[in-house]
Write a protein that holds these residues in place. Sequence first.
Motif, PDB file in Angstrom:
ATOM      1  N   VAL A  60      -3.456   1.751  -7.922  1.00 52.36           N
ATOM      2  CA  VAL A  60      -2.180   2.304  -7.495  1.00 52.36           C
ATOM      3  C   VAL A  60      -2.374   3.775  -7.125  1.00 52.36           C
ATOM      4  O   VAL A  60      -3.376   4.389  -7.469  1.00 52.36           O
ATOM      5  CB  VAL A  60      -1.094   2.191  -8.587  1.00 52.36           C
ATOM      6  CG1 VAL A  60      -0.808   0.733  -8.909  1.00 52.36           C
ATOM      7  CG2 VAL A  60      -1.521   2.936  -9.848  1.00 52.36           C
ATOM      8  N   LEU A  78       1.125   7.962   4.173  1.00 56.10           N
ATOM      9  CA  LEU A  78       0.439   8.736   3.141  1.00 56.10           C
ATOM     10  C   LEU A  78      -0.138  10.016   3.725  1.00 56.10           C
ATOM     11  O   LEU A  78      -0.052  11.085   3.105  1.00 56.10           O
ATOM     12  CB  LEU A  78      -0.669   7.904   2.496  1.00 56.10           C
ATOM     13  CG  LEU A  78      -1.501   8.630   1.435  1.00 56.10           C
ATOM     14  CD1 LEU A  78      -0.627   9.213   0.337  1.00 56.10           C
ATOM     15  CD2 LEU A  78      -2.558   7.687   0.857  1.00 56.10           C
ATOM     16  N   ARG A  90       3.715   3.506  -0.420  1.00 57.17           N
ATOM     17  CA  ARG A  90       3.616   2.593  -1.566  1.00 57.17           C
ATOM     18  C   ARG A  90       4.344   1.280  -1.296  1.00 57.17           C
ATOM     19  O   ARG A  90       3.886   0.208  -1.720  1.00 57.17           O
ATOM     20  CB  ARG A  90       4.204   3.262  -2.804  1.00 57.17           C
ATOM     21  CG  ARG A  90       3.357   4.393  -3.374  1.00 57.17           C
ATOM     22  CD  ARG A  90       4.116   5.116  -4.466  1.00 57.17           C
ATOM     23  NE  ARG A  90       3.303   6.123  -5.151  1.00 57.17           N
ATOM     24  CZ  ARG A  90       3.813   7.039  -5.978  1.00 57.17           C
ATOM     25  NH1 ARG A  90       5.118   7.079  -6.207  1.00 57.17           N
ATOM     26  NH2 ARG A  90       3.010   7.909  -6.565  1.00 57.17           N
ATOM     27  N   ASP A  91       5.474   1.355  -0.587  1.00 59.27           N
ATOM     28  CA  ASP A  91       6.272   0.161  -0.325  1.00 59.27           C
ATOM     29  C   ASP A  91       5.534  -0.873   0.517  1.00 59.27           C
ATOM     30  O   ASP A  91       5.881  -2.063   0.496  1.00 59.27           O
ATOM     31  CB  ASP A  91       7.588   0.533   0.368  1.00 59.27           C
ATOM     32  CG  ASP A  91       8.586   1.183  -0.573  1.00 59.27           C
ATOM     33  OD1 ASP A  91       8.371   1.101  -1.804  1.00 59.27           O
ATOM     34  OD2 ASP A  91       9.568   1.791  -0.088  1.00 59.27           O
ATOM     35  N   ALA A 115       0.466   2.094   5.987  1.00 66.21           N
ATOM     36  CA  ALA A 115       0.520   2.854   4.734  1.00 66.21           C
ATOM     37  C   ALA A 115      -0.212   4.185   4.877  1.00 66.21           C
ATOM     38  O   ALA A 115       0.261   5.226   4.393  1.00 66.21           O
ATOM     39  CB  ALA A 115      -0.093   2.037   3.602  1.00 66.21           C
ATOM     40  N   LYS A 156      -0.441  -4.026  -6.160  1.00 65.46           N
ATOM     41  CA  LYS A 156      -1.666  -3.244  -6.199  1.00 65.46           C
ATOM     42  C   LYS A 156      -2.292  -3.129  -4.811  1.00 65.46           C
ATOM     43  O   LYS A 156      -2.157  -4.025  -3.976  1.00 65.46           O
ATOM     44  CB  LYS A 156      -2.667  -3.881  -7.170  1.00 65.46           C
ATOM     45  CG  LYS A 156      -2.168  -3.927  -8.618  1.00 65.46           C
ATOM     46  CD  LYS A 156      -3.195  -4.529  -9.535  1.00 65.46           C
ATOM     47  CE  LYS A 156      -2.679  -4.608 -10.976  1.00 65.46           C
ATOM     48  NZ  LYS A 156      -2.391  -3.290 -11.545  1.00 65.46           N
TER      49      LYS A 156
END
Length: 310
Positions: free
Chosen positions: A309, A181, A249-250, A177, A256
């Motif tokens: 989130v 990001l 995000r996936d 992630a 959360k």
Amino acid sequence: MFSLRTARRCASTVSRIRKYSTVPEAPTDPGEYCRQLVRKHDYESFLISKFWPPHLQDGYFAIKAFSNELAMVQDNVSLPTIGAVRMQFWRDAVRDIYDDRPPRHPVAIALHRATQTASLPPYHLKRIVDARDEELQTTSYPTSDALVAHAESVSSSVLYLLLALRGLSSAEDLAHAASHLGTAQTLATLLWSLPHHVAQRRLPIPLDICARHGVKQEEVFREGGGAVGIDAAVFDFAVLANDHLLTARDVFKGGKVPGVAVPVFLAGVPVASFLEQLERVNFDGFARSLAMRDWRLTWQIWSGYYRRVF
């Protein structure tokens, strides 16, 4: 033999190199130096710092200050050779930090302290230096993949270090992630700073995207936002940034972020905020309103923290 003019030119170059390779006098509190540097040059990260545990904030600011110091080199030097000297200073500094003999630079001292309290892999620090060094010779990226690789080396590496600061460096899903990001973060930053880069005759939008829309560099340098196809290129670039944000995000499957990792992933909140601003101005990367700080950002970060989130 050197002529007098040549000797003076060499002396001038040496003087400039010394100027950029010498370090500021180390303050009594290197942590406060890093805090103020981030507050001045990376206010979004300063806002996010409020949600880091107090005992980790000095390490957080040390990592962020290191990243900002290197990111600013391109704009703060007049000659590539001087920039190379500064990069070599930081390359040597990373080595010396892990040899327990950091140079008398407040950021280096703060980073050394951070390595005493957390296991920060030196690889990521070296990777940031090398990527920023290459950036000194780069005015554009030939392909989106080349830019994504650069983004991974700079912003994603910072997030890997922050995960390590939280003791999460072995969590592969979080690292995955963070990779996406960090990429989204770099792309959004380049979009936000598009007018500045163009003024310096640099085009951060990859050339493959430009070619797709008939965008010509010289026309962009001359016309700015009036260049043919530039808004369409900005749109594609923003879509690329948003795709990486959504992929990050996936990883959490619509759920959360683990509580311990939330402070790291709050870096995604300013990215999402900027991309929404850009959409509101119809992807006009030169819109003056984009230079204004979104007054809702503080609340958005606070909300992201408590809802876990980004």
